[in-house]
Design an enzyme around this catalytic site. Structure first.
Site, short mmCIF file in Angstrom:
data_model
loop_
_atom_site.label_atom_id
_atom_site.label_comp_id
_atom_site.label_asym_id
_atom_site.label_seq_id
_atom_site.Cartn_x
_atom_site.Cartn_y
_atom_site.Cartn_z
N GLU A 1 0.84 -1.20 0.00
CA GLU A 1 0.00 0.00 0.00
C GLU A 1 0.87 1.25 0.00
OE1 GLU A 1 -4.16 -0.86 2.10
OE2 GLU A 1 -2.49 -1.39 3.39
N GLU B 1 -4.26 -9.56 2.44
CA GLU B 1 -5.09 -9.41 3.65
C GLU B 1 -6.27 -10.37 3.69
OE1 GLU B 1 -2.98 -5.41 3.46
OE2 GLU B 1 -3.69 -6.93 2.05
#
Length: 687
Positions: free
Chosen positions: A115, A137
């Site tokens: 990210e 995730e």
């Protein structure tokens, strides 16, 4: 400093992330350091030509701090959301600095690490196959909450981004370049930095695609009927895959689609709220506990005897070139180990070797000379194993580890076939071997610590996950999995409709329905295991011989329905068409069977968890992590639950005991909770 700030005479700032500890993680230390770095970049903006973001660690950035995340609850959710929003604001300020920002990714960048990279204008990755990038995730019951959903959707479009997000794919550098999530690959550390600096000089004032005027998500256009039709169907398609027990993919889909229809900053807010919903829920806690903490403990050698030096296998002999033996040979050869694959004929051995480099097929024990590990993988027959083991032992190195790939036969009994039982051990692989990541290591009564350590090291060497159990019939995985398929067949005998059993099993999160998997392992094998058990222990003849499940199996086998390999069992297997449940099973079904859907689900899940508790009580299992990881990776126990013992934890021990007592009163004493479980429930001691 956790982030080193260095500006050279060309005005290029290098930010080197170096948090305390072995890896960079997204915690309070990172938050403070990145806040200071971004503030300084803004203050010195006029003197800066660009920014290179890299790492002083072996990995670029490991992601969120899971020790913190697993402790989040609905009560402290607001605080968590505030922290997350602040982290995202820092990255937003970085990408809107007005100067080129390049991620020089010199190690794996997963989750929060990727990210951060997505918030940079340009991403260069070291071309090393040990490096992985992506947003995994979902595999821990979460979604990328640091801007990952929002940026990836805007970078690629909703449809290309969703598989990467919902499946949590981790990509090697070359594949990441092909997928369009990184821009360039570097041949070395020096080349990495050189490319980053060159891009800065060539692009003095870049903007992220989503910050360009008039930007729209590539495949979402207002008013396009094709788009809305696709988006309307997507939840139903997803539900068919997840059966509603995996909230993360559903929330990822929602965040991606809803975020694509609003501006960037609103999309970040949507993503953050869904993240908090997931991180405070039970499923993410189950998955983080097992697939992060317990799995890492296993990989770090928690069950490996201490004080024994690490070893590597150089030459392995595999006895039996059938599906299992050929698979073991293949994964060993692909790990760089020299392999000798032996069968009764050279033709059979050659067929099993399948032309894979590094495998030598043979029909002669003499070719096992120099092997420091021998793995027997012949049929599940004690006499045959007793015949092939001593001959192989005498041909191999004097200190070679001798292993059996048996799935049920006790290792201590098999060890009597070799001259030195201290060097004998069980290595239970799962089918298909190349795909299944678990190996169950079974320690016999006389197996030495050194032998166990060497077997453990070999399993890691071939890239598999080892769990260690003590000897017993069926060990842990086969014994517990056996309760799953037997319970399903018992329900057939009781009149429960087979389609209900299969659908409820899959809805509960089991990898495969119990009747389908019975066909895969063959009905005859289940009867052979029963017969061998009776031969070894006649005292249980009444309980096992009269079991309604085995009467069903006997009737089917008598009609020639032996399973998939035999052309049909519980299912029909038409050539070139999808399998379907055999209509002949209707003779068992009763409309008044009286077993509710919830009872079907609980019988299938509870019976496996109860058997796991018994294995722990008997010392077959020695750790909760081995139980949980082994259940999911070995026999497909519902991953959302975190495994058989974590299922008990998340259900609530007191509630689990009460429900098990109901099942015992209604369906039989096999559901009666062991005394140890009642005691845990009374004390409130989770596994």
């Amino acid at each position: 400093m956790a982030i080193h700030y260095e500006r050279d005479d060309e005005g290029i700032v290098t930010l080197t992330m170096d948090m305390s500890g072995s890896a960079n993680v997204m915690n309070a230390e990172y938050h403070e350091a990145m806040g200071e770095a971004v503030a300084r970049l803004e203050a010195e903006r006029d003197d800066i030509t660009g920014v290179v973001l890299t790492s002083a660690k072996k990995t670029f950035f490991a992601g969120g701090d899971l020790k913190l995340l697993i402790r989040l609850t609905p009560e402290n959710a607001a605080e968590a959301l505030g922290f997350l929003e602040d982290v995202k604001k820092q990255l937003r300020r970085l990408e809107q600095l007005g100067k080129p920002v390049v991620a020089a990714v010199n190690g794996s960048a997963l989750g929060g690490g990727f990210e951060i990279a997505l918030a940079c204008h340009h991403r260069v990755v070291l071309d090393d196959d040990r490096i992985k990038v992506g947003l995994p995730e979902a595999t821990l019951g979460l979604l990328p909450g640091g801007g990952g959903v929002t940026r990836l959707v805007r970078l690629l479009g909703v449809q290309p981004a969703l598989p990467l997000l919902m499946e949590g794919r981790q990509l090697r550098p070359a594949r990441a370049l092909q997928a369009g999530i990184v821009h360039a690959l570097a041949s070395s550390g020096e080349d990495l930095i050189a490319q980053a600096r060159a891009w800065i000089k060539a692009n003095p004032s870049p903007r992220q695609p989503w910050d360009e005027p008039g930007y729209a998500v590539p495949d979402v256009k207002f008013g396009d009927p094709d788009v809305y039709g696709l988006l309307a169907a997507a939840p139903a398609v997803l539900r068919k895959k997840t059966h509603g027990v995996y909230p993360a993919p559903e929330k990822i889909l929602a965040a991606a689609v809803e975020g694509a229809l609003v501006d960037f900053d609103t999309a970040l807010q949507i993503e953050g709220r869904y993240f908090v919903e997931l991180v405070t829920g039970q499923v993410s806690k189950n998955m983080i506990s097992t697939f992060w903490f317990q799995l890492n403990e296993i990989g770090a050698g928690r069950s490996r005897p201490s004080g024994v030096d690490a070893t590597k296998v150089t030459k392995v002999g595999v006895l039996g070139a059938g599906m299992m033996g050929a698979g073991i040979a293949e994964v060993s050869a692909k790990a760089g180990i020299e392999v000798v694959l032996k069968d009764v004929t050279l033709e059979a051995a050659t067929r099993g070797a399948n032309g894979i480099p590094g495998i030598t097929p043979t029909d002669s024990d003499a070719d096992l000379a120099g092997c420091d590990l021998v793995i027997e993988a012949v049929f599940e027959n004690r006499e045959l194993k007793n015949e092939v083991l001593p001959a192989a032992e005498s041909a191999a190195l004097p200190d070679a580890v001798i292993a059996s790939n048996t799935s049920t036969l006790p290792i201590t009994g098999l060890s009597s076939a070799v001259s030195d039982p201290t060097r004998f051990i069980g290595l239970h692989f799962f089918s298909p071997v190349p795909k299944m990541r678990l190996v169950e290591i079974i320690r016999g009564e006389k197996t030495s610590d050194e032998t166990l350590a060497r077997a453990f090291d070999y399993v890691l060497q071939i890239g598999k996950t080892p769990i260690v159990v003590n000897d017993s019939r069926g060990f842990y995985t086969s014994r517990t999995f056996g309760t799953y398929v037997t319970e399903a067949t018992s329900m057939i005998a009781e009149g429960v409709k087979p389609a209900l059993i299969e659908n409820v099993a899959k809805r509960s999160g089991m990898a495969v329905g119990p009747l389908a998997v019975s066909d895969e392992v063959t009905l005859t094998l289940q009867l052979k295991i029963r017969d061998q058990t009776l031969a070894d222990d006649p005292s249980i003849a009444g309980a096992l011989g009269d079991h309604p499940a085995f009467k069903v199996l006997e009737e089917l086998v008598a009609e020639g329905r032996t399973g998939k390999a035999g052309g049909g069992g519980f299912y029909e297997y038409p050539e070139g068409a999808k399998k379907f449940l055999w209509p002949g099973l209707a003779r068992y079904a009763r409309d008044d069977a009286g077993v509710t859907e919830q009872d079907v689900e609980d019988r299938l899940l509870f019976i496996q968890s109860l058997e796991t508790v018994r294995c722990l009580d008997e010392g077959v299992l020695t750790s909760v992590g081995d139980a949980n990881v082994g259940s999911v990776f070995g026999f497909g126990f519902a991953p959302w639950s975190g495994g058989t013992l974590q299922f008990v934890n998340s259900y609530g021990l007191t509630e689990f005991v009460e429900r098990a007592d109901y099942l015992a009163d209604t369906y039989g004493e096999r559901f009666r909770p062991p005394a140890s479980l009642r005691e845990r429930a009374t004390k409130g001691e989770k596994f």
